[in-house]
Design a protein around this motif. Structure first.
Motif, mmCIF file in Angstrom:
data_model
loop_
_atom_site.group_PDB
_atom_site.id
_atom_site.type_symbol
_atom_site.label_atom_id
_atom_site.label_comp_id
_atom_site.label_asym_id
_atom_site.label_seq_id
_atom_site.Cartn_x
_atom_site.Cartn_y
_atom_site.Cartn_z
ATOM 1 N N ASP A 212 -9.047 19.358 16.308
ATOM 2 C CA ASP A 212 -9.738 18.594 15.355
ATOM 3 C C ASP A 212 -9.742 19.237 13.869
ATOM 4 O O ASP A 212 -10.757 20.148 13.999
ATOM 5 C CB ASP A 212 -11.247 18.109 15.736
ATOM 6 N N LEU A 213 -9.051 18.903 13.101
ATOM 7 C CA LEU A 213 -8.967 19.672 11.923
ATOM 8 C C LEU A 213 -9.683 18.608 10.709
ATOM 9 O O LEU A 213 -9.371 18.760 9.622
ATOM 10 C CB LEU A 213 -7.549 19.902 11.421
ATOM 11 N N THR A 214 -10.428 17.734 10.971
ATOM 12 C CA THR A 214 -11.259 16.845 10.214
ATOM 13 C C THR A 214 -10.351 15.816 9.651
ATOM 14 O O THR A 214 -10.636 15.097 8.499
ATOM 15 C CB THR A 214 -11.997 17.572 9.139
ATOM 16 N N ILE A 215 -9.161 15.773 9.823
ATOM 17 C CA ILE A 215 -7.918 14.968 9.199
ATOM 18 C C ILE A 215 -8.371 13.427 9.716
ATOM 19 O O ILE A 215 -8.221 13.100 10.960
ATOM 20 C CB ILE A 215 -6.743 15.278 9.750
ATOM 21 N N ARG A 216 -8.229 12.450 8.677
ATOM 22 C CA ARG A 216 -8.359 11.079 9.121
ATOM 23 C C ARG A 216 -7.005 10.597 8.245
ATOM 24 O O ARG A 216 -7.087 10.543 7.065
ATOM 25 C CB ARG A 216 -9.742 10.479 8.374
ATOM 26 N N GLN A 217 -6.316 9.465 9.033
ATOM 27 C CA GLN A 217 -5.309 8.826 8.374
ATOM 28 C C GLN A 217 -5.961 7.432 8.100
ATOM 29 O O GLN A 217 -5.853 6.373 8.972
ATOM 30 C CB GLN A 217 -4.259 8.694 9.503
ATOM 31 N N ASN A 218 -6.847 7.484 7.008
ATOM 32 C CA ASN A 218 -7.174 5.976 6.260
ATOM 33 C C ASN A 218 -6.552 5.790 5.233
ATOM 34 O O ASN A 218 -7.390 4.709 4.550
ATOM 35 C CB ASN A 218 -8.963 6.312 6.359
ATOM 36 N N GLY A 219 -5.538 6.327 4.860
ATOM 37 C CA GLY A 219 -4.975 5.804 3.429
ATOM 38 C C GLY A 219 -5.316 6.107 2.118
ATOM 39 O O GLY A 219 -6.447 6.629 2.054
ATOM 40 N N SER A 220 -4.805 5.693 1.390
ATOM 41 C CA SER A 220 -4.994 5.867 -0.340
ATOM 42 C C SER A 220 -4.848 4.352 -0.898
ATOM 43 O O SER A 220 -3.822 3.783 -0.646
ATOM 44 C CB SER A 220 -4.317 6.827 -0.771
ATOM 45 N N ILE A 221 -5.754 4.370 -2.143
ATOM 46 C CA ILE A 221 -5.472 3.073 -2.640
ATOM 47 C C ILE A 221 -5.678 3.344 -4.242
ATOM 48 O O ILE A 221 -6.570 4.182 -4.599
ATOM 49 C CB ILE A 221 -6.424 1.927 -2.300
ATOM 50 N N TYR A 222 -4.694 2.843 -4.795
ATOM 51 C CA TYR A 222 -4.833 2.819 -6.572
ATOM 52 C C TYR A 222 -5.360 1.471 -6.949
ATOM 53 O O TYR A 222 -4.596 0.573 -6.483
ATOM 54 C CB TYR A 222 -3.313 3.336 -7.166
ATOM 55 N N ILE A 223 -6.346 1.594 -7.546
ATOM 56 C CA ILE A 223 -7.077 0.370 -8.272
ATOM 57 C C ILE A 223 -6.807 0.236 -9.486
ATOM 58 O O ILE A 223 -7.148 1.018 -10.472
ATOM 59 C CB ILE A 223 -8.505 0.230 -7.866
ATOM 60 N N ALA A 224 -6.126 -1.067 -9.832
ATOM 61 C CA ALA A 224 -5.802 -1.282 -11.301
ATOM 62 C C ALA A 224 -6.903 -1.966 -11.744
ATOM 63 O O ALA A 224 -7.637 -2.994 -11.245
ATOM 64 C CB ALA A 224 -4.660 -2.125 -11.502
ATOM 65 N N SER A 225 -7.235 -1.796 -13.122
ATOM 66 C CA SER A 225 -8.425 -2.277 -13.779
ATOM 67 C C SER A 225 -8.116 -3.234 -14.857
ATOM 68 O O SER A 225 -8.982 -3.773 -15.411
ATOM 69 C CB SER A 225 -9.354 -1.153 -14.282
ATOM 70 N N ASN A 226 -6.686 -3.330 -15.243
ATOM 71 C CA ASN A 226 -6.134 -4.156 -16.253
ATOM 72 C C ASN A 226 -4.698 -4.458 -16.062
ATOM 73 O O ASN A 226 -4.114 -3.838 -15.044
ATOM 74 C CB ASN A 226 -6.542 -3.684 -17.646
ATOM 75 N N ASP A 227 -4.269 -5.295 -16.982
ATOM 76 C CA ASP A 227 -2.833 -5.721 -16.551
ATOM 77 C C ASP A 227 -2.039 -4.719 -16.892
ATOM 78 O O ASP A 227 -0.938 -4.860 -16.260
ATOM 79 C CB ASP A 227 -2.719 -6.825 -17.685
ATOM 80 N N GLU A 228 -2.088 -3.808 -17.553
ATOM 81 C CA GLU A 228 -1.295 -2.711 -17.637
ATOM 82 C C GLU A 228 -1.080 -1.844 -16.324
ATOM 83 O O GLU A 228 -0.170 -1.408 -16.112
ATOM 84 C CB GLU A 228 -1.529 -1.982 -18.995
ATOM 85 N N GLU A 229 -2.395 -1.572 -16.047
ATOM 86 C CA GLU A 229 -2.435 -0.543 -14.707
ATOM 87 C C GLU A 229 -1.776 -1.423 -13.753
ATOM 88 O O GLU A 229 -1.098 -0.979 -12.803
ATOM 89 C CB GLU A 229 -3.832 -0.284 -14.337
#
Length: 384
Positions: free
Chosen positions: A78-95
Motif C-alpha cells: 500500500d503506497l497510498t496510491i488512488r486511481q481517482n483521476g484528474s479534472i481540469y475545470i474551465a471557468s470561461n469560454d477560452e478555457e
C-alpha cells in the motif's frame, strides 16, 4: 569501511529512488545514499498528483509509463496510491475551448480523456460552484498519492523485496572516478565504491559540483501550499485543476488557440507575478491541500527566495479557491513551501563529470509524474 556496489544513487527523493528501482530490476547491486533521516525536499512537499495530462508529449509518455509503474508497485504494498483521476475545470469560454482542443490531441495520442458538461462536473464534485464551472476534461487513469508517506513506503518495499541498501543520514561530500571504480566519500569519511554513480540531489547545489551548477541554466522555484483541517464526511475525489492551470500547463500550450488566448492575459496580474494556479487534492485524513505559487531564482542565488511564507499569496489562493469550491471548512491547519529545481532552456539537467558519474536533476514540477518513466529510460541509456 569500504563497500562495493554496481550503482550508487546519491539522493533518496523520487527521481533518485526510481533510478535505483530500475537498476534493481536489472539485478544490479544498488545503494541509495540519503543525507536526511527521510527525504525532505520537493518529493515530500508537493501535491502528490500524478498527472501526465499536464505535460508536453515527450513527458506525457514518461508520465504514462509512470502510471503503470506506480500501479505495479502498489500491487505489492500500500503506497497510498488512488486511481481517482484528474479534472481540469474551465471557468470561461477560452478555457473551455482549450480543454476541447486538448481532448482532440489526447484522442490522437490514444490517451484516455472524457469531456464533461457543466452539469456533469457539478454532480461529480460536491461543492463545485456553478458560477465558476463551464465544463471539464477528466483523465480517469491518473493517480493521487500522499507523497511523504509514499516515499517512505516505497523505500521500505525496495529494501524488503528487491534488496536495495539505503544509507540514511549520509551526506556525500565528494565523488570521483579512477580507472577501476567510482567512489563517493561521506562526511564521516566512509567510502562507497561502485561501477557507476547517479546523483539526484534536487536543489542541493552547494555540496557536490557547485561550480557546475552555478554555471548552468538551473533555477529554483519556491511554491507555497496550504492544508485545511479535515473536512468530515465531505469527499473530493481526484486531482482538481482549475482555469489558471489550463492557462499554465505545458500540455495546453500545444493547443491551437493557446498563444492567442495567452496574449489577452494581463502580464501584471497578481497570479502572473507569483505564478499562482489553484489546485485541490484531498488527503487520506480528509483534509484538502490547496495551492500553489511559483517564485524563481538562479541556482547560485537560491537563498534569495528566503524561508518565509508570503501571507498575501496564501490569502489570494484561499480567496480564489472559495470562488471555485464550497468546502465545509477553509480553516487552515498547515502552511509550507517546497523548492524544486528546473532548467530555463531544457526539460531536465544532465551532466557527466566523468564517464561513469552522472548528475540528473532539474526535473522541475514533473518529478512525481515523470520520474518513474524517465528513470527507466535513463537507466537503459546509462547501461547501454
Amino acid at each position: 569501511m569500504t563497500t562495493k556496489f554496481d550503482l550508487l544513487v546519491v539522493g533518496g527523493g523520487i527521481l533518485g529512488t526510481f533510478h535505483a528501482y530500475h537498476a534493481l530490476k536489472k539485478n544490479l547491486k544498488v545503494a541509495l545514499l540519503e543525507r536526511n533521516s527521510v527525504p525532505q525536499g520537493a518529493t515530500v512537499r508537493n501535491f502528490g498528483q500524478v498527472v501526465p495530462s499536464g505535460m508536453d508529449l515527450k513527458w506525457q509518455n514518461f508520465g504514462r509509463e509512470s502510471l503503470t509503474i506506480y500501479n505495479e508497485l502498489h500491487d505489492q504494498a500500500d503506497l497510498t496510491i488512488r486511481q481517482n483521476g484528474s479534472i481540469y475545470i474551465a471557468s470561461n469560454d477560452e478555457e473551455l475551448q482549450l480543454i476541447e482542443e486538448l481532448y482532440e490531441i489526447n484522442r490522437n495520442n490514444e490517451y484516455e480523456s472524457v469531456l464533461l458538461s457543466k452539469n456533469d462536473c457539478i454532480k461529480k464534485f460536491d461543492g463545485l460552484r456553478s458560477d465558476y464551472c463551464k465544463g471539464g476534461l477528466f483523465f480517469p487513469q491518473e493517480l493521487s498519492v500522499d507523497s511523504a508517506d509514499m516515499i517512505v513506503k516505497l523505500h521500505k518495499l525496495l529494501q524488503e523485496k528487491m534488496g536495495l541498501q539505503i544509507f540514511y543520514n549520509t551526506t556525500v561530500l565528494e565523488t570521483h572516478e579512477d580507472d577501476q571504480k567510482c567512489t563517493a566519500v561521506t562526511a564521516e569519511g566512509t567510502e562507497f565504491n561502485a561501477s557507476k554513480i547517479v546523483i539526484c540531489g534536487g536543489h542541493e547545489f552547494k555540496t557536490l559540483y557547485p561550480n557546475i551548477f552555478n554555471d548552468s541554466d538551473l533555477e529554483v522555484s519556491k511554491l507555497q501550499m496550504l492544508q485545511t483541517k479535515p473536512q468530515g464526511i465531505y469527499s473530493l475525489q481526484g486531482n482538481i485543476l482549475t482555469g489558471l492551470s489550463v492557462r499554465r500547463y505545458e500540455s495546453f500550450s500545444e493547443c491551437p488557440s493557446f498563444q492567442k488566448i495567452k496574449a489577452l492575459e494581463d502580464p501584471n496580474s497578481f497570479e502572473k507575478k507569483y505564478g499562482v494556479h489553484i489546485l485541490f487534492k484531498q488527503a487520506l485524513d480528509g483534509s484538502v491541500i490547496i495551492g500553489d505559487s511559483h517564485e524563481y531564482a538562479d541556482a547560485k542565488n537560491a537563498d534569495d527566495l528566503g524561508y518565509d511564507l508570503n501571507m498575501e499569496i496564501d490569502e489570494f489562493m484561499i480567496h480564489e479557491a472559495k470562488k471555485i469550491i464550497d468546502l465545509p471548512t477553509y480553516e487552515i491547519q498547515r502552511r509550507w513551501f517546497g523548492i524544486y529545481s528546473q532548467c530555463k532552456t531544457k526539460d531536465i539537467f544532465e551532466h557527466s563529470p566523468s564517464a561513469n558519474i552522472h548528475i540528473v536533476t532539474g526535473i522541475g514540477g514533473k518529478g512525481m509524474t515523470g520520474s518513474g518513466g524517465f528513470s527507466k529510460f535513463n537507466i537503459e541509456k546509462i547501461y547501454a
